[in-house]
Write a protein that holds these residues in place. Structure first.
Motif, PDB file in Angstrom:
ATOM      1  N   LYS A  14       5.513   3.118   2.067  1.00 41.57           N
ATOM      2  CA  LYS A  14       5.052   1.853   1.488  1.00 41.57           C
ATOM      3  C   LYS A  14       5.027   0.778   2.567  1.00 41.57           C
ATOM      4  N   HIS A  15       3.917   0.061   2.641  1.00 41.04           N
ATOM      5  CA  HIS A  15       3.793  -1.035   3.612  1.00 41.04           C
ATOM      6  C   HIS A  15       2.603  -1.902   3.188  1.00 41.04           C
ATOM      7  N   PRO A  16       2.635  -3.193   3.472  1.00 41.42           N
ATOM      8  CA  PRO A  16       1.475  -4.036   3.129  1.00 41.42           C
ATOM      9  C   PRO A  16       0.178  -3.577   3.801  1.00 41.42           C
ATOM     10  N   ASP A  17       0.286  -2.966   4.964  1.00 40.16           N
ATOM     11  CA  ASP A  17      -0.885  -2.479   5.683  1.00 40.16           C
ATOM     12  C   ASP A  17      -1.018  -0.976   5.484  1.00 40.16           C
ATOM     13  N   LYS A  18      -2.148  -0.511   4.947  1.00 43.92           N
ATOM     14  CA  LYS A  18      -2.316   0.902   4.622  1.00 43.92           C
ATOM     15  C   LYS A  18      -2.310   1.780   5.870  1.00 43.92           C
ATOM     16  N   LYS A  19      -2.934   1.334   6.961  1.00 48.01           N
ATOM     17  CA  LYS A  19      -2.962   2.136   8.180  1.00 48.01           C
ATOM     18  C   LYS A  19      -1.556   2.334   8.735  1.00 48.01           C
ATOM     19  N   GLN A  39       0.856  -1.177   0.000  1.00 47.21           N
ATOM     20  CA  GLN A  39       0.000   0.000   0.000  1.00 47.21           C
ATOM     21  C   GLN A  39       0.901   1.238   0.000  1.00 47.21           C
ATOM     22  N   VAL A  40       0.634   2.170  -0.880  1.00 43.25           N
ATOM     23  CA  VAL A  40       1.465   3.359  -1.037  1.00 43.25           C
ATOM     24  C   VAL A  40       0.665   4.591  -0.637  1.00 43.25           C
ATOM     25  N   VAL A  41       1.210   5.332   0.302  1.00 46.08           N
ATOM     26  CA  VAL A  41       0.571   6.563   0.772  1.00 46.08           C
ATOM     27  C   VAL A  41       1.535   7.715   0.502  1.00 46.08           C
ATOM     28  N   THR A  42       1.041   8.811  -0.044  1.00 46.22           N
ATOM     29  CA  THR A  42       1.910   9.937  -0.396  1.00 46.22           C
ATOM     30  C   THR A  42       1.361  11.257   0.132  1.00 46.22           C
ATOM     31  N   LYS A  43       2.260  12.204   0.274  1.00 43.78           N
ATOM     32  CA  LYS A  43       1.911  13.570   0.646  1.00 43.78           C
ATOM     33  C   LYS A  43       2.841  14.502  -0.120  1.00 43.78           C
ATOM     34  N   THR A  44       2.286  15.527  -0.757  1.00 44.04           N
ATOM     35  CA  THR A  44       3.082  16.435  -1.573  1.00 44.04           C
ATOM     36  C   THR A  44       3.015  17.851  -1.006  1.00 44.04           C
ATOM     37  N   VAL A  45       4.193  18.474  -0.920  1.00 41.60           N
ATOM     38  CA  VAL A  45       4.299  19.857  -0.442  1.00 41.60           C
ATOM     39  C   VAL A  45       5.037  20.666  -1.502  1.00 41.60           C
ATOM     40  N   GLU A  46       4.541  21.861  -1.800  1.00 37.62           N
ATOM     41  CA  GLU A  46       5.171  22.711  -2.808  1.00 37.62           C
ATOM     42  C   GLU A  46       5.394  24.110  -2.245  1.00 37.62           C
ATOM     43  N   PRO A  78       9.131   3.815  12.646  1.00 36.65           N
ATOM     44  CA  PRO A  78       8.376   3.416  11.455  1.00 36.65           C
ATOM     45  C   PRO A  78       8.931   2.128  10.846  1.00 36.65           C
ATOM     46  N   VAL A  79       8.012   1.301  10.369  1.00 37.44           N
ATOM     47  CA  VAL A  79       8.402   0.037   9.736  1.00 37.44           C
ATOM     48  C   VAL A  79       8.146   0.084   8.235  1.00 37.44           C
ATOM     49  N   SER A  80       7.514   1.147   7.758  1.00 35.36           N
ATOM     50  CA  SER A  80       7.260   1.298   6.329  1.00 35.36           C
ATOM     51  C   SER A  80       8.533   1.707   5.598  1.00 35.36           C
ATOM     52  N   ASP A  81       8.526   1.508   4.297  1.00 37.55           N
ATOM     53  CA  ASP A  81       9.597   2.021   3.434  1.00 37.55           C
ATOM     54  C   ASP A  81       9.300   3.494   3.185  1.00 37.55           C
ATOM     55  N   LEU A  82      10.093   4.362   3.818  1.00 38.99           N
ATOM     56  CA  LEU A  82       9.870   5.802   3.730  1.00 38.99           C
ATOM     57  C   LEU A  82      10.903   6.462   2.825  1.00 38.99           C
ATOM     58  N   LYS A  83      10.473   7.461   2.063  1.00 40.76           N
ATOM     59  CA  LYS A  83      11.427   8.276   1.317  1.00 40.76           C
ATOM     60  C   LYS A  83      10.783   9.602   0.940  1.00 40.76           C
TER      61      LYS A  83
END
Length: 300
Positions: A73-78, A27-34, A113-118
């Protein structure tokens, strides 16, 4: 832009390909700042990245534009959503200095955090804007600057293209690839390979535990290349190697040169080899000192 996409594409593919191989759906969650800031002469940009992919480009506007996409990115969206909030991005202006930073902040009582963060930065600015950049565990690509660039990097690949001015690179466990660079350049590298094409100017390189490759072409513009390396191998490729003057020193290493270049060996023992060559057609100079490594001068 095509070169930049080519540079970034393999890194974007790896997580996806790995996920397919393991039959895991992420599951991929994103946030964009400009942010956009007016640019005045004397402004400089400072970037401090962690687990970041940083792309610096130029344009003709008197503005600095920054777009930052934060990804979890993580298998669990929450879990991905919760971990995304721990990747903090800040932008600040103090006088003439602009600061952009991202980092992982774990609140008290929370688990790491256990998700793949970048974080993915796209920074567009005037070509004469000085850039000072730090990046760990990521990727950096900078092109078309004409003033000053300084990079301090660990565990991050660095790509450089069409740069002029004063340039300083410090890298550890991060390979550097550069093309069309002309200026006053200093590189300190450890456990990093360097691959450089079409360079000019004054270069001072200190390297430990790496492979250094230079692909050049004769030019009326002076090239002064000074290399001090330990447990590294240096390769210098040029279609006219006799265009350059050489001072080569190898402690516990070998020196290999084309047969038609008549080097004068001042020392030639198993412990020390020192060879010099004076060019009759060019004024550029190559000085290489190496310990426990080999020097190779060759036609491409």
């Amino acid at each position: 832009m095509k070169n930049i996409l080519k540079f970034l594409l393999p890194l974007f593919c790896l997580p996806v390909c790995s996920g397919l191989a393991a039959q895991t759906t992420f599951q991929v969650v994103t946030k964009t700042v400009e942010n956009t800031f007016p640019y005045l002469n004397g402004n400089e940009v400072n970037i401090d990245g962690e687990k970041a992919e940083i792309l610096v480009e130029t344009w003709s506007r008197n503005e600095v534009k920054v777009v930052v996409e934060i990804i979890a990115k993580h298998p669990d969206k929450k879990t991905a959503q919760a971990d995304l909030e721990m990747m903090v991005y800040t932008s600040e202006q103090h006088g003439k200095k602009l600061y952009f930073r991202n980092y992982v902040n774990v609140p008290q009582g929370k688990k790491k955090p256990v998700s793949d963060l970048k974080a993915i930065y796209t920074i567009i600015l005037p070509e004469d804007c000085p850039v000072y950049l730090k990046n760990n565990y990521g990727l950096t690509h900078v092109s078309n600057l004409t003033s000053a660039l300084r990079i301090n990097s660990e565990f991050s690949k660095i790509g450089l293209e069409n740069l002029r001015g004063k340039i300083g690179i410090s890298t550890r466990f991060g390979d550097v690839e550069g093309k069309d660079i002309d200026g006053d350049v200093t590189i300190n590298s450890r456990r990093s390979d360097l691959t450089l094409y079409d360079i000019k100017g004054t270069w001072n390189i200190n390297s430990q535990y790496g492979v250094l490759k230079f692909f050049t072409n004769p030019s009326p513009e002076l090239l002064s290349l000074n290399i001090d390396a330990e447990k590294s191998d240096v390769y210098f490729f040029d279609p006219k190697p006799n265009f350059y003057g050489y001072t080569l020193t190898a402690h516990y290493g070998n020196i290999s040169v084309p047969n038609n270049l008549k080097f004068n060996y001042l020392e030639n023992t198993d412990q020390l080899k020192k060879a010099i060559f004076s060019s009759k057609i060019g004024s550029s100079n190559i000085s290489i000192k190496i310990s426990f490594g080999d020097i190779t001068i060759r036609n491409p």
